[in-house]
Motif scaffolding. Structure first.
Motif, short mmCIF file in Angstrom:
data_model
loop_
_atom_site.label_atom_id
_atom_site.label_comp_id
_atom_site.label_asym_id
_atom_site.label_seq_id
_atom_site.Cartn_x
_atom_site.Cartn_y
_atom_site.Cartn_z
N MET A 168 73.10 -42.79 31.60
CA MET A 168 73.21 -43.90 30.69
C MET A 168 71.80 -44.30 30.23
SD MET A 168 74.86 -47.69 31.31
CE MET A 168 74.19 -47.85 32.94
N VAL A 169 71.66 -44.55 28.93
CA VAL A 169 70.39 -45.01 28.40
C VAL A 169 70.25 -46.50 28.68
CG1 VAL A 169 69.01 -45.30 26.31
CG2 VAL A 169 70.34 -43.22 26.62
N LEU A 170 69.15 -46.85 29.32
CA LEU A 170 68.91 -48.23 29.74
C LEU A 170 68.02 -48.96 28.73
CD1 LEU A 170 68.12 -47.39 33.46
CD2 LEU A 170 70.31 -48.20 32.52
N ASN A 171 68.03 -50.28 28.80
CA ASN A 171 67.19 -51.12 27.96
C ASN A 171 65.74 -51.04 28.44
OD1 ASN A 171 67.10 -52.89 25.81
ND2 ASN A 171 67.50 -54.70 27.04
N ILE A 172 64.81 -50.92 27.51
CA ILE A 172 63.38 -50.91 27.83
C ILE A 172 62.85 -52.34 27.72
CG2 ILE A 172 61.09 -50.12 27.11
CD1 ILE A 172 62.56 -47.78 28.10
N VAL A 173 62.16 -52.79 28.74
CA VAL A 173 61.53 -54.11 28.75
C VAL A 173 60.23 -54.03 27.94
CG1 VAL A 173 60.44 -55.84 30.22
CG2 VAL A 173 62.54 -54.73 30.97
N LEU A 174 60.05 -54.95 27.02
CA LEU A 174 58.87 -54.93 26.17
C LEU A 174 57.76 -55.85 26.69
CD1 LEU A 174 60.50 -54.93 22.62
CD2 LEU A 174 59.74 -52.98 24.00
#
Length: 190
Positions: free
Chosen positions: A1-7
């Motif tokens: 699963m592609v996860l959210n990247i923290v900016l």
């Protein structure tokens, strides 16, 4: 699963990771998701902090890079492709004094590239997904990627290497990244 990247500017990016204490299926799933996320965003490295988890865990894969790398295991050169992806799990790192500037980007800083002084060679002690120790020596692009991800695990960012004047010069870019929406999940593409 592609996860959210923290900016950039999310506080988790400044947290030192907690050691991994269980080499289990949950860790393997997390590593698999991190590898998928890194590939989706066309990165070569991804630290747990960048997906919102303060752990001593990062993944690296430089096998597709055109920039030269070297890898030694037990003092012998080995083909990079056979040892990718590389996992940084509870790593320790020693760097040579000899440094050169590396032009780097970071998935948590979309669009930003800066020059960072990095050691030409590193020695890394880490663990594989089964909890077995691994010691290696790396040079070239792999050494740079290892140092970049190791810094993430310590809560250090590549912009920390900039002088105050150079930080001031990219202030507007950093503000744009702070205001940006987090990377989107790609569930519809998964």
């Amino acid at each position: 699963m592609v996860l959210n990247i923290v900016l950039y500017d999310h506080p988790i990016l400044r947290k030192k990771g907690k050691p991994i204490d269980s080499f289990n299926d949950q860790l393997k799933r997390l590593v698999s998701d991190m590898l998928e996320t890194m590939a989706f965003h066309k990165g070569v490295g991804l630290a747990a902090q960048q997906i919102g988890q303060a752990l001593q865990l990062a993944v690296i894969d430089v096998s597709e890079s055109k920039i030269p790398s070297s890898l030694l295991i037990e003092g012998k050169p080995v083909p990079i492709e056979e040892h990718m992806p590389l996992f940084l799990i509870n790593p320790t790192l020693s760097c040579t004094r000899s440094k050169e500037l590396s032009n780097e980007g970071c998935l948590s800083f979309p669009g930003l590239r800066i020059d960072v002084p990095r050691s030409k060679r590193v020695k890394l002690k880490t663990f594989d997904l089964e909890g077995k120790p691994l010691a290696l020596e790396a040079g070239g692009f792999l050494a740079i990627a290892i140092q970049h991800e190791f810094d993430h695990l310590q809560g250090k960012l590549f912009i920390d290497y900039l002088s105050p004047e150079k930080k001031k010069a990219i202030k507007e870019e950093l503000e744009k990244i702070k205001r940006a929406e987090p990377s989107l999940f790609a569930k519809e593409n998964a």
